[in-house]
Design a protein around this motif. Sequence first.
Motif, PDB file in Angstrom:
ATOM      1  N   LEU A 139      10.504 -32.935  13.187  1.00 53.66           N
ATOM      2  CA  LEU A 139       9.647 -33.426  14.257  1.00 53.66           C
ATOM      3  C   LEU A 139       8.263 -33.845  13.773  1.00 53.66           C
ATOM      4  O   LEU A 139       7.767 -34.908  14.140  1.00 53.66           O
ATOM      5  N   THR A 151       7.331 -28.834  11.505  1.00 56.35           N
ATOM      6  CA  THR A 151       7.942 -28.439  12.774  1.00 56.35           C
ATOM      7  C   THR A 151       9.333 -29.038  12.859  1.00 56.35           C
ATOM      8  O   THR A 151       9.516 -30.240  12.649  1.00 56.35           O
ATOM      9  N   ARG A 153      13.209 -29.060  15.053  1.00 58.94           N
ATOM     10  CA  ARG A 153      14.031 -28.687  16.201  1.00 58.94           C
ATOM     11  C   ARG A 153      15.340 -28.106  15.673  1.00 58.94           C
ATOM     12  O   ARG A 153      16.116 -28.778  14.998  1.00 58.94           O
ATOM     13  N   ASP A 188      13.472 -23.681  21.022  1.00 56.90           N
ATOM     14  CA  ASP A 188      14.307 -24.578  20.230  1.00 56.90           C
ATOM     15  C   ASP A 188      13.623 -25.062  18.962  1.00 56.90           C
ATOM     16  O   ASP A 188      14.162 -25.934  18.268  1.00 56.90           O
ATOM     17  N   ARG A 189      12.440 -24.524  18.645  1.00 57.04           N
ATOM     18  CA  ARG A 189      11.691 -25.028  17.504  1.00 57.04           C
ATOM     19  C   ARG A 189      11.271 -23.902  16.564  1.00 57.04           C
ATOM     20  O   ARG A 189      11.128 -22.745  16.965  1.00 57.04           O
TER      21      ARG A 189
END
Length: 476
Positions: A139, A151, A153, A188-189
């Motif tokens: 991301l 970062t 996902r 979710d990250r």
Amino acid sequence: MPLINVIPGDKIPTAPFNVRLPVCRVPGWLLALWWLLRGLTRLTVLAVRYWWLTAPTVAAAWIRVRYGWPTLGAVVLVLTAVGVAWWRLHPSSWWRFGCYPLVGRWRRLWVYRRRWSSVMATCGLAMAFAGERYVPQLLAVRCDRFGDRVTVRMLPGQIPDDWGQAAERLAYAFRLRDGRAASAGRPDRVVLHFNRRDPLAATVAPLPVPEVPDLTGLALGVQEDGQLYQLRLAGSHVLIAGATNSGKGSVIWSLLRSLAGGIRSGLVEVWAFDPKGGMELAAGVPLFARFAYDDPDSMAGVLEEAVKRMRQRAARLRGVTRQHVPTADEPLLVLVVDELAALTAYITDRKVRDRIRESLGLLLSQGRAVGVHVIAALQDPRKDVLPFRDLFPTRIGLRMTEPEQADMVLGDGARDRGAVCDRIPETAPGVGYVVLDGRREPVRVRFSYLTDDDIRHLGREHRRLTPDTDESEVTR
């Protein structure tokens, strides 16, 4: 009709089916148009995704066609002059808003995205299902002067601990020093922290002494991102564990230095316990209201006095407030124990050892709300040595000799989340990992180092301004 005998296990012969798939003929011009539209769509997506490359290129081409080379050169010179002036006049904002965002985008494209799919597969983070391969999505990449924050996902079914176990492999795959994983605030990250160079390689000098100590944020050293590390003492006890020469004294004296302003004014009262005969803490005697050493029985008596004082304060505050606020009449009481195992496990007199354990258990379980805090250091973190280590909300793990000791001190799974205490080099005393109650991710810190002269100077400048500081009253 005759019956056919079939032996169990034998295969019955079957005639092959002649299956012929339908054929749809597509004109060549339609196929070429399809591929052209698909390529244009992909180019548009890439141009939008990498606008920081395409926008300057398009602008430069437009200026060149419309106004010519001299105008384009003048624009480049003006932008270069503006950038240099910004860098010279305000370098901190230049690095934060000008340089590091561009570096982050470039590293995202050249370092990470170029090898992302292959690294995810080799590190076991990509998955296959129903003939399709699924890869976690990259991301964002943010850079600073020490490293990158990536970062990602995660795929369904993954948790941050899965990435924590693979963080070291990911760091080596991307040719970086080391890495760890942390939650990103969304389920979710996950955020991967990679270091390009170690911000904690140099020794941290003693930090300034505040006039009034901030118990919600005592400055003790420097953390991994280069920022000042502040530890919350209010409502907490602190456990410090590490091997010999790992820097436990750096943590203790950094804490006492941050509290020195309150010690001088009477807002903080320190009772010190040094089972090593006073060798470690004697240099700071002027800072202590009580100093117990050498005699286990006397140390047990001082701990029992602390319990009595805690209960008296609790009786006065009952129904008035739920949290003690330090004053000159009711100061914060800080108990500093240099080698806790010498009091809880190594004393041969069982009665004295039981008295000490009982007092420490009461102080740790009941002392926080009434302003009684324990700061304890030890080398051996085994459960039989320290049976009540779970009562310390703040735990600091310095260099250790075995990988399992990190989980003993900092909690289960702490090493998988990045607290590799056994890999801290002997040449870096004072480097450790801090875990706070309620936070899973450890913070890497290097605590400030005070020499013997620094400690003696601290004692002279911030000795208690009360009759209690008379050294003749030191508990022996």
